[in-house]
Design a protein around this motif. Structure first.
Motif, mmCIF file in Angstrom:
data_model
loop_
_atom_site.group_PDB
_atom_site.id
_atom_site.type_symbol
_atom_site.label_atom_id
_atom_site.label_comp_id
_atom_site.label_asym_id
_atom_site.label_seq_id
_atom_site.Cartn_x
_atom_site.Cartn_y
_atom_site.Cartn_z
ATOM 1 N N TYR A 1 -16.741 -5.511 4.784
ATOM 2 C CA TYR A 1 -16.484 -5.770 5.878
ATOM 3 C C TYR A 1 -16.527 -7.115 6.711
ATOM 4 N N LYS B 1 -7.237 -4.182 1.146
ATOM 5 C CA LYS B 1 -7.460 -4.911 2.736
ATOM 6 C C LYS B 1 -6.937 -5.158 3.595
ATOM 7 N N GLY C 1 -14.183 2.420 4.936
ATOM 8 C CA GLY C 1 -15.353 2.325 4.692
ATOM 9 C C GLY C 1 -16.170 2.519 3.405
ATOM 10 N N TYR D 1 -11.996 3.443 10.780
ATOM 11 C CA TYR D 1 -11.538 2.961 9.029
ATOM 12 C C TYR D 1 -10.436 3.291 8.352
#
Length: 450
Positions: A313, A276, A256, A228
Protein backbone atom coordinates in the motif's frame (compact mmCIF):
# COMPACT_ATOMS: atom_id res chain seq x y z
CA UNK A 1 6.55 48.17 7.66
CA UNK A 2 7.79 49.61 10.98
CA UNK A 3 6.60 47.42 13.84
CA UNK A 4 4.98 48.85 16.96
CA UNK A 5 7.90 47.64 19.07
CA UNK A 6 10.37 49.68 17.03
CA UNK A 7 8.26 52.79 17.54
CA UNK A 8 8.18 52.13 21.28
CA UNK A 9 11.96 51.75 21.35
CA UNK A 10 12.38 55.03 19.45
CA UNK A 11 10.07 56.91 21.81
CA UNK A 12 11.78 55.37 24.81
CA UNK A 13 15.22 56.62 23.74
CA UNK A 14 13.87 60.13 23.34
CA UNK A 15 12.18 60.15 26.71
CA UNK A 16 14.98 58.40 28.59
CA UNK A 17 18.32 59.45 27.06
CA UNK A 18 20.24 57.98 30.00
CA UNK A 19 19.16 54.38 29.52
CA UNK A 20 21.65 53.00 32.03
CA UNK A 21 19.96 54.90 34.87
CA UNK A 22 16.59 53.50 33.84
CA UNK A 23 17.55 49.84 33.37
CA UNK A 24 14.40 48.22 34.78
CA UNK A 25 12.11 50.44 32.73
CA UNK A 26 14.22 49.84 29.64
CA UNK A 27 13.89 46.08 30.05
CA UNK A 28 10.14 46.45 30.42
CA UNK A 29 9.88 48.44 27.20
CA UNK A 30 12.24 46.09 25.38
CA UNK A 31 10.03 43.12 26.31
CA UNK A 32 7.03 45.03 24.99
CA UNK A 33 8.87 45.72 21.75
CA UNK A 34 9.70 42.05 21.25
CA UNK A 35 6.11 41.07 21.97
CA UNK A 36 4.68 43.52 19.47
CA UNK A 37 7.23 42.55 16.82
CA UNK A 38 6.36 38.82 17.02
CA UNK A 39 4.68 37.49 13.85
CA UNK A 40 0.91 37.64 14.00
CA UNK A 41 -0.97 34.35 14.09
CA UNK A 42 -2.64 33.65 10.75
CA UNK A 43 -6.40 33.96 10.78
CA UNK A 44 -8.52 30.79 10.86
CA UNK A 45 -9.78 29.57 7.51
CA UNK A 46 -13.45 29.52 6.66
CA UNK A 47 -14.61 26.49 4.71
CA UNK A 48 -18.06 26.00 3.29
CA UNK A 49 -19.87 23.94 0.70
CA UNK A 50 -22.03 25.70 -1.86
CA UNK A 51 -24.49 24.15 -4.29
CA UNK A 52 -25.31 25.70 -7.65
CA UNK A 53 -28.57 25.69 -9.55
CA UNK A 54 -27.73 22.37 -11.22
CA UNK A 55 -27.24 20.70 -7.84
CA UNK A 56 -23.45 20.47 -8.10
CA UNK A 57 -21.35 21.09 -5.00
CA UNK A 58 -18.17 23.14 -4.64
CA UNK A 59 -15.88 23.24 -1.64
CA UNK A 60 -14.97 26.85 -0.87
CA UNK A 61 -11.91 27.71 1.22
CA UNK A 62 -11.69 31.35 2.24
CA UNK A 63 -14.11 32.20 -0.54
CA UNK A 64 -12.23 30.37 -3.31
CA UNK A 65 -13.09 27.01 -4.95
CA UNK A 66 -10.90 24.24 -3.57
CA UNK A 67 -10.48 20.80 -5.13
CA UNK A 68 -8.85 18.24 -2.85
CA UNK A 69 -5.69 16.75 -4.34
CA UNK A 70 -4.87 14.86 -1.24
CA UNK A 71 -2.87 12.07 0.34
CA UNK A 72 -3.34 9.99 3.44
CA UNK A 73 -0.31 10.25 5.71
CA UNK A 74 1.96 12.78 7.34
CA UNK A 75 5.33 12.09 5.71
CA UNK A 76 7.02 13.34 2.53
CA UNK A 77 5.06 16.60 2.71
CA UNK A 78 7.47 18.65 0.64
CA UNK A 79 7.17 15.95 -2.00
CA UNK A 80 3.39 16.24 -1.87
CA UNK A 81 3.60 19.91 -2.82
CA UNK A 82 6.33 19.22 -5.37
CA UNK A 83 4.15 16.69 -7.17
CA UNK A 84 0.97 18.77 -7.17
CA UNK A 85 -0.87 17.73 -4.01
CA UNK A 86 -2.50 20.23 -1.67
CA UNK A 87 -4.02 18.36 1.29
CA UNK A 88 -3.45 15.53 3.75
CA UNK A 89 -5.78 13.44 5.82
CA UNK A 90 -5.00 12.19 9.33
CA UNK A 91 -6.78 9.52 11.37
CA UNK A 92 -6.50 10.89 14.90
CA UNK A 93 -5.82 14.25 16.54
CA UNK A 94 -2.73 12.88 18.25
CA UNK A 95 -0.78 13.29 15.01
CA UNK A 96 -1.59 17.00 14.71
CA UNK A 97 1.02 17.94 17.31
CA UNK A 98 3.66 15.52 16.08
CA UNK A 99 6.85 17.31 15.09
CA UNK A 100 7.93 17.53 11.44
CA UNK A 101 11.29 19.23 10.94
CA UNK A 102 10.92 20.58 14.47
CA UNK A 103 7.45 22.04 13.92
CA UNK A 104 4.00 20.74 14.91
CA UNK A 105 2.38 19.05 11.92
CA UNK A 106 -0.37 21.66 11.53
CA UNK A 107 2.12 24.52 11.55
CA UNK A 108 4.36 22.71 9.08
CA UNK A 109 1.43 22.10 6.73
CA UNK A 110 0.43 25.76 6.93
CA UNK A 111 3.98 26.79 6.05
CA UNK A 112 3.84 24.55 2.94
CA UNK A 113 0.33 25.58 1.94
CA UNK A 114 -1.15 22.16 2.68
CA UNK A 115 -4.65 21.86 4.12
CA UNK A 116 -5.52 19.18 6.67
CA UNK A 117 -8.58 17.03 7.11
CA UNK A 118 -8.14 16.48 10.83
CA UNK A 119 -9.19 12.98 11.79
CA UNK A 120 -10.94 12.49 15.11
CA UNK A 121 -10.81 8.84 16.06
CA UNK A 122 -14.17 7.30 16.91
CA UNK A 123 -14.34 4.02 18.83
CA UNK A 124 -14.42 0.69 16.99
CA UNK A 125 -16.41 -2.24 18.33
CA UNK A 126 -13.57 -4.59 17.37
CA UNK A 127 -11.28 -2.58 19.65
CA UNK A 128 -13.66 -2.95 22.58
CA UNK A 129 -15.84 0.16 22.25
CA UNK A 130 -19.43 -0.42 23.39
CA UNK A 131 -22.02 1.86 21.79
CA UNK A 132 -24.48 0.97 24.56
CA UNK A 133 -22.15 2.04 27.37
CA UNK A 134 -23.12 5.56 28.45
CA UNK A 135 -19.83 6.11 30.27
CA UNK A 136 -17.81 5.32 27.15
CA UNK A 137 -20.10 7.50 25.04
CA UNK A 138 -19.73 10.46 27.40
CA UNK A 139 -15.96 10.13 27.49
CA UNK A 140 -15.82 10.04 23.70
CA UNK A 141 -18.09 13.08 23.39
CA UNK A 142 -15.88 15.02 25.81
CA UNK A 143 -12.79 14.00 23.85
CA UNK A 144 -14.31 15.16 20.57
CA UNK A 145 -15.35 18.50 22.04
CA UNK A 146 -11.88 19.10 23.50
CA UNK A 147 -10.20 18.25 20.18
CA UNK A 148 -12.36 20.67 18.21
CA UNK A 149 -11.81 23.46 20.71
CA UNK A 150 -8.06 22.93 20.55
CA UNK A 151 -7.60 22.92 16.79
CA UNK A 152 -10.60 24.69 15.22
CA UNK A 153 -8.84 28.00 14.65
CA UNK A 154 -5.73 26.65 12.99
CA UNK A 155 -5.36 28.10 9.47
CA UNK A 156 -4.41 24.77 7.89
CA UNK A 157 -7.64 23.06 8.97
CA UNK A 158 -9.86 22.08 6.03
CA UNK A 159 -12.50 19.88 7.64
CA UNK A 160 -13.09 17.37 10.39
CA UNK A 161 -12.72 13.66 9.65
CA UNK A 162 -15.08 12.34 12.31
CA UNK A 163 -14.36 8.63 12.48
CA UNK A 164 -12.76 6.14 10.13
CA UNK A 165 -14.36 2.76 9.41
CA UNK A 166 -15.80 2.70 12.94
CA UNK A 167 -18.58 0.45 11.64
CA UNK A 168 -15.91 -2.17 10.86
CA UNK A 169 -14.42 -3.03 7.45
CA UNK A 170 -16.48 -6.23 7.22
CA UNK A 171 -19.66 -4.80 8.73
CA UNK A 172 -22.98 -4.51 6.92
CA UNK A 173 -23.47 -1.09 8.51
CA UNK A 174 -26.84 -1.96 10.00
CA UNK A 175 -25.94 -1.13 13.59
CA UNK A 176 -27.97 2.06 13.98
CA UNK A 177 -26.31 2.85 17.33
CA UNK A 178 -23.09 3.83 15.53
CA UNK A 179 -24.72 6.23 13.08
CA UNK A 180 -26.92 7.71 15.80
CA UNK A 181 -23.91 8.38 18.00
CA UNK A 182 -21.99 9.89 15.10
CA UNK A 183 -24.91 12.26 14.61
CA UNK A 184 -24.52 13.35 18.24
CA UNK A 185 -20.76 13.79 17.81
CA UNK A 186 -21.19 15.78 14.61
CA UNK A 187 -23.62 18.04 16.46
CA UNK A 188 -20.90 18.70 19.04
CA UNK A 189 -18.37 19.51 16.32
CA UNK A 190 -20.77 21.93 14.63
CA UNK A 191 -21.60 23.58 17.93
CA UNK A 192 -17.92 24.20 18.65
CA UNK A 193 -16.86 24.98 15.08
CA UNK A 194 -19.44 26.04 12.50
CA UNK A 195 -16.67 27.17 10.12
CA UNK A 196 -15.51 23.73 8.94
CA UNK A 197 -17.52 20.82 7.49
CA UNK A 198 -17.84 17.40 9.11
CA UNK A 199 -16.93 14.30 7.10
CA UNK A 200 -17.27 10.70 8.25
CA UNK A 201 -15.39 7.90 6.51
CA UNK A 202 -16.76 4.40 5.91
CA UNK A 203 -15.20 1.22 4.55
CA UNK A 204 -16.60 0.74 1.06
CA UNK A 205 -19.77 2.08 -0.48
CA UNK A 206 -22.13 -0.71 0.57
CA UNK A 207 -25.79 0.15 0.07
CA UNK A 208 -26.71 -0.80 3.65
CA UNK A 209 -24.08 1.56 5.10
CA UNK A 210 -25.14 4.52 2.99
CA UNK A 211 -28.79 3.95 3.83
CA UNK A 212 -27.97 3.62 7.53
CA UNK A 213 -26.29 7.03 7.42
CA UNK A 214 -29.18 8.55 5.51
CA UNK A 215 -31.62 7.26 8.11
CA UNK A 216 -29.72 8.07 11.31
CA UNK A 217 -27.01 10.67 10.62
CA UNK A 218 -28.45 13.92 9.21
CA UNK A 219 -25.67 16.08 10.69
CA UNK A 220 -23.07 14.70 8.27
CA UNK A 221 -21.86 17.19 5.63
CA UNK A 222 -19.60 14.96 3.52
CA UNK A 223 -19.44 11.20 3.08
CA UNK A 224 -15.92 9.82 2.84
CA UNK A 225 -15.42 6.35 1.38
CA UNK A 226 -12.35 4.12 1.54
CA UNK A 227 -12.32 1.84 -1.51
CA UNK A 228 -9.78 -0.14 -3.50
CA UNK A 229 -10.72 -2.32 -6.48
CA UNK A 230 -14.11 -0.59 -6.56
CA UNK A 231 -12.71 2.90 -6.02
CA UNK A 232 -13.52 4.28 -9.45
CA UNK A 233 -17.17 3.31 -9.04
CA UNK A 234 -17.59 4.37 -5.41
CA UNK A 235 -19.27 7.67 -6.25
CA UNK A 236 -21.79 6.00 -8.54
CA UNK A 237 -22.51 3.36 -5.90
CA UNK A 238 -23.33 5.93 -3.26
CA UNK A 239 -25.57 7.80 -5.69
CA UNK A 240 -27.50 4.60 -6.43
CA UNK A 241 -28.04 4.23 -2.69
CA UNK A 242 -29.64 7.66 -2.54
CA UNK A 243 -26.66 9.77 -1.49
CA UNK A 244 -27.06 13.38 -2.65
CA UNK A 245 -24.63 15.27 -0.42
CA UNK A 246 -20.92 15.87 -1.13
CA UNK A 247 -18.52 12.93 -1.41
CA UNK A 248 -14.75 12.44 -1.02
CA UNK A 249 -12.80 9.32 -1.94
CA UNK A 250 -10.80 9.24 1.27
CA UNK A 251 -8.60 6.22 0.74
CA UNK A 252 -7.79 4.31 -2.43
CA UNK A 253 -4.93 2.46 -4.01
CA UNK A 254 -4.21 -0.90 -5.58
CA UNK A 255 -6.52 -3.87 -5.23
CA UNK A 256 -6.79 -4.76 -1.57
CA UNK A 257 -5.25 -7.99 -0.31
CA UNK A 258 -8.78 -9.29 0.31
CA UNK A 259 -9.74 -8.67 -3.33
CA UNK A 260 -6.96 -10.36 -5.29
CA UNK A 261 -6.34 -13.92 -6.49
CA UNK A 262 -4.53 -16.25 -4.11
CA UNK A 263 -2.06 -19.08 -4.48
CA UNK A 264 -3.18 -22.67 -3.90
CA UNK A 265 -2.03 -22.31 -0.28
CA UNK A 266 -3.90 -19.04 0.24
CA UNK A 267 -1.22 -16.36 -0.15
CA UNK A 268 -2.64 -13.17 -1.72
CA UNK A 269 -0.87 -12.20 -4.96
CA UNK A 270 0.26 -8.57 -4.82
CA UNK A 271 -0.33 -6.48 -7.96
CA UNK A 272 2.81 -5.46 -9.81
CA UNK A 273 4.18 -1.94 -9.43
CA UNK A 274 3.09 -1.19 -13.01
CA UNK A 275 -0.47 -2.38 -12.35
CA UNK A 276 -0.66 -0.30 -9.18
CA UNK A 277 0.36 2.86 -11.02
CA UNK A 278 -2.22 2.19 -13.72
CA UNK A 279 -4.88 1.64 -11.06
CA UNK A 280 -4.13 4.96 -9.34
CA UNK A 281 -4.20 6.81 -12.64
CA UNK A 282 -7.48 5.25 -13.75
CA UNK A 283 -9.24 5.88 -10.44
CA UNK A 284 -8.17 9.51 -10.21
CA UNK A 285 -9.07 10.18 -13.84
CA UNK A 286 -12.55 8.62 -13.54
CA UNK A 287 -13.39 10.77 -10.53
CA UNK A 288 -13.58 13.71 -12.91
CA UNK A 289 -16.83 12.24 -14.23
CA UNK A 290 -18.53 12.87 -10.89
CA UNK A 291 -17.56 16.41 -9.97
CA UNK A 292 -21.18 17.20 -9.19
CA UNK A 293 -20.76 15.68 -5.72
CA UNK A 294 -17.10 14.58 -5.60
CA UNK A 295 -14.91 17.21 -3.91
CA UNK A 296 -11.65 15.34 -4.49
CA UNK A 297 -9.68 12.41 -3.14
CA UNK A 298 -6.89 11.20 -0.85
CA UNK A 299 -4.45 8.62 -2.21
CA UNK A 300 -3.27 5.92 0.19
CA UNK A 301 -0.64 5.66 1.52
CA UNK A 302 1.60 8.71 1.18
CA UNK A 303 4.33 6.92 3.07
CA UNK A 304 5.23 3.31 3.86
CA UNK A 305 3.73 0.62 6.04
CA UNK A 306 3.69 -3.12 6.53
CA UNK A 307 0.29 -4.55 5.67
CA UNK A 308 0.53 -8.11 4.32
CA UNK A 309 3.80 -6.95 2.72
CA UNK A 310 6.00 -3.90 3.13
CA UNK A 311 5.19 -2.71 -0.39
CA UNK A 312 1.48 -3.38 -0.94
CA UNK A 313 0.00 0.00 0.00
CA UNK A 314 2.85 2.45 0.52
CA UNK A 315 3.73 4.93 -2.22
CA UNK A 316 7.28 5.24 -0.90
CA UNK A 317 9.85 2.74 0.32
CA UNK A 318 11.02 2.72 3.92
CA UNK A 319 14.32 4.05 2.56
CA UNK A 320 12.51 7.10 1.14
CA UNK A 321 12.35 6.49 -2.61
CA UNK A 322 9.08 7.22 -4.39
CA UNK A 323 7.30 4.46 -6.32
CA UNK A 324 5.49 4.67 -9.69
CA UNK A 325 2.18 5.37 -7.97
CA UNK A 326 3.56 8.78 -6.99
CA UNK A 327 4.33 9.48 -10.64
CA UNK A 328 0.77 8.55 -11.60
CA UNK A 329 -0.69 10.87 -8.96
CA UNK A 330 1.64 13.67 -10.06
CA UNK A 331 0.46 13.36 -13.65
CA UNK A 332 -3.21 13.60 -12.68
CA UNK A 333 -2.67 16.46 -10.21
CA UNK A 334 -0.34 18.58 -12.34
CA UNK A 335 -0.81 17.38 -15.92
CA UNK A 336 2.84 16.43 -16.27
CA UNK A 337 5.25 13.73 -15.16
CA UNK A 338 7.81 14.46 -12.44
CA UNK A 339 11.25 15.54 -13.65
CA UNK A 340 12.66 12.20 -12.50
CA UNK A 341 10.34 9.25 -13.03
CA UNK A 342 10.65 6.02 -11.10
CA UNK A 343 12.11 3.05 -12.96
CA UNK A 344 9.61 0.65 -14.49
CA UNK A 345 9.83 -3.12 -13.97
CA UNK A 346 8.93 -4.68 -17.31
CA UNK A 347 9.64 -8.34 -16.57
CA UNK A 348 9.97 -10.46 -13.43
CA UNK A 349 10.56 -14.09 -14.24
CA UNK A 350 11.33 -17.12 -12.08
CA UNK A 351 10.16 -20.69 -11.70
CA UNK A 352 9.49 -19.82 -8.06
CA UNK A 353 6.38 -17.86 -9.04
CA UNK A 354 3.44 -19.30 -7.10
CA UNK A 355 5.32 -22.63 -7.00
CA UNK A 356 6.20 -25.21 -4.37
CA UNK A 357 9.87 -26.19 -4.19
CA UNK A 358 12.03 -28.40 -2.03
CA UNK A 359 14.20 -27.00 0.79
CA UNK A 360 17.56 -25.85 -0.56
CA UNK A 361 16.43 -25.85 -4.18
CA UNK A 362 18.47 -23.47 -6.35
CA UNK A 363 16.21 -21.42 -8.65
CA UNK A 364 17.29 -18.52 -10.90
CA UNK A 365 15.31 -15.28 -11.09
CA UNK A 366 15.48 -12.39 -13.54
CA UNK A 367 14.08 -8.90 -13.52
CA UNK A 368 14.20 -6.37 -16.34
CA UNK A 369 13.54 -2.66 -15.89
CA UNK A 370 13.71 0.59 -17.83
CA UNK A 371 14.25 4.17 -16.76
CA UNK A 372 12.82 7.19 -18.57
CA UNK A 373 15.94 9.28 -17.92
CA UNK A 374 18.39 6.46 -18.68
CA UNK A 375 19.69 6.35 -15.10
CA UNK A 376 21.87 3.45 -14.03
CA UNK A 377 19.76 1.02 -12.05
CA UNK A 378 20.55 -0.90 -8.87
CA UNK A 379 18.80 -4.14 -7.90
CA UNK A 380 18.13 -5.35 -4.36
CA UNK A 381 16.81 -8.87 -3.78
CA UNK A 382 15.50 -10.56 -0.64
CA UNK A 383 13.46 -13.55 0.49
CA UNK A 384 11.08 -13.10 3.41
CA UNK A 385 8.65 -15.38 5.17
CA UNK A 386 4.99 -14.75 4.47
CA UNK A 387 3.71 -12.38 7.13
CA UNK A 388 1.79 -14.08 9.92
CA UNK A 389 1.13 -10.90 11.88
CA UNK A 390 -2.10 -10.17 10.03
CA UNK A 391 -4.42 -7.53 11.46
CA UNK A 392 -7.78 -6.09 10.46
CA UNK A 393 -8.63 -2.65 9.14
CA UNK A 394 -5.05 -1.51 8.66
CA UNK A 395 -3.93 -2.04 12.27
CA UNK A 396 -0.14 -2.10 12.75
CA UNK A 397 1.72 -5.23 11.67
CA UNK A 398 5.33 -6.39 12.04
CA UNK A 399 7.45 -6.94 8.92
CA UNK A 400 9.08 -10.39 8.73
CA UNK A 401 12.89 -10.34 8.46
CA UNK A 402 14.86 -11.32 5.38
CA UNK A 403 16.06 -14.92 5.18
CA UNK A 404 19.84 -15.00 5.41
CA UNK A 405 21.76 -16.72 2.62
CA UNK A 406 18.79 -16.98 0.27
CA UNK A 407 20.25 -14.72 -2.44
CA UNK A 408 23.47 -15.64 -4.24
CA UNK A 409 25.29 -15.04 -7.50
CA UNK A 410 23.71 -11.67 -8.23
CA UNK A 411 24.55 -10.16 -11.59
CA UNK A 412 22.49 -6.97 -11.96
CA UNK A 413 18.93 -8.10 -12.50
CA UNK A 414 19.81 -11.81 -12.29
CA UNK A 415 20.21 -13.87 -9.15
CA UNK A 416 20.13 -17.42 -7.88
CA UNK A 417 17.65 -18.04 -5.08
CA UNK A 418 18.28 -20.80 -2.57
CA UNK A 419 15.00 -21.99 -1.10
CA UNK A 420 15.01 -21.80 2.71
CA UNK A 421 15.55 -25.00 4.70
CA UNK A 422 12.43 -24.37 6.76
CA UNK A 423 9.13 -25.42 5.19
CA UNK A 424 6.58 -22.67 4.83
CA UNK A 425 5.35 -19.77 2.72
CA UNK A 426 7.74 -17.10 1.43
CA UNK A 427 8.02 -14.17 -0.97
CA UNK A 428 10.83 -13.17 -3.28
CA UNK A 429 11.19 -9.38 -3.35
CA UNK A 430 13.06 -7.21 -5.82
CA UNK A 431 13.58 -3.46 -5.53
CA UNK A 432 14.92 -1.46 -8.47
CA UNK A 433 16.40 1.99 -7.73
CA UNK A 434 17.61 4.74 -10.03
CA UNK A 435 19.85 6.41 -7.44
CA UNK A 436 17.95 9.68 -7.79
CA UNK A 437 14.98 9.10 -5.50
CA UNK A 438 12.91 6.76 -7.69
CA UNK A 439 12.23 3.05 -7.32
CA UNK A 440 9.94 0.15 -8.16
CA UNK A 441 9.26 -2.92 -6.03
CA UNK A 442 7.63 -6.24 -6.88
CA UNK A 443 7.33 -9.61 -5.16
CA UNK A 444 6.21 -13.15 -5.91
CA UNK A 445 4.93 -15.73 -3.41
CA UNK A 446 6.32 -19.28 -3.27
CA UNK A 447 6.23 -22.21 -0.87
CA UNK A 448 8.82 -24.62 0.52
CA UNK A 449 7.71 -28.15 1.33
CA UNK A 450 9.49 -31.48 1.97
Amino acid sequence: MLCVGAILCSDMSKTYPDMRSRSSLAIHHLFAALLFCAPAMAAPTSVEIIQDASGAFTLMRDGKPYVIRGAGGTGHLKDLVKYGGNSIRTWGVGSLDEKVDGMPLLDYCHQLGISVTAGIWVGHVRHGFNYSDEAQLKKQRDTVRAAVRKYKDHPSLLMWGLGNEMEGPESDGKDARIWTELNVLAGIVKEEDPAHPVMTVIAGAADSKVKGILAHYPNIDILGVNAYSGASGAVRSTKRSGWKKPFVLTEFGPQGHWEVAKTSWGAPIEPSSRDKAASYYATMSLLAENTDICLGSYVFLWGQKQEVTSTWYGMFLSTGEKLPTVDAACYVWSGKWPSNRSPKITRFDTALKEATVAPGALVPATVEATDAEGDALQFEWSVREESTDRKSGGDAEAEPPAVKGAIAGQDGGKVNVTAPAKAGSYRLFVVVRDGKGGASADNLPFRVAH
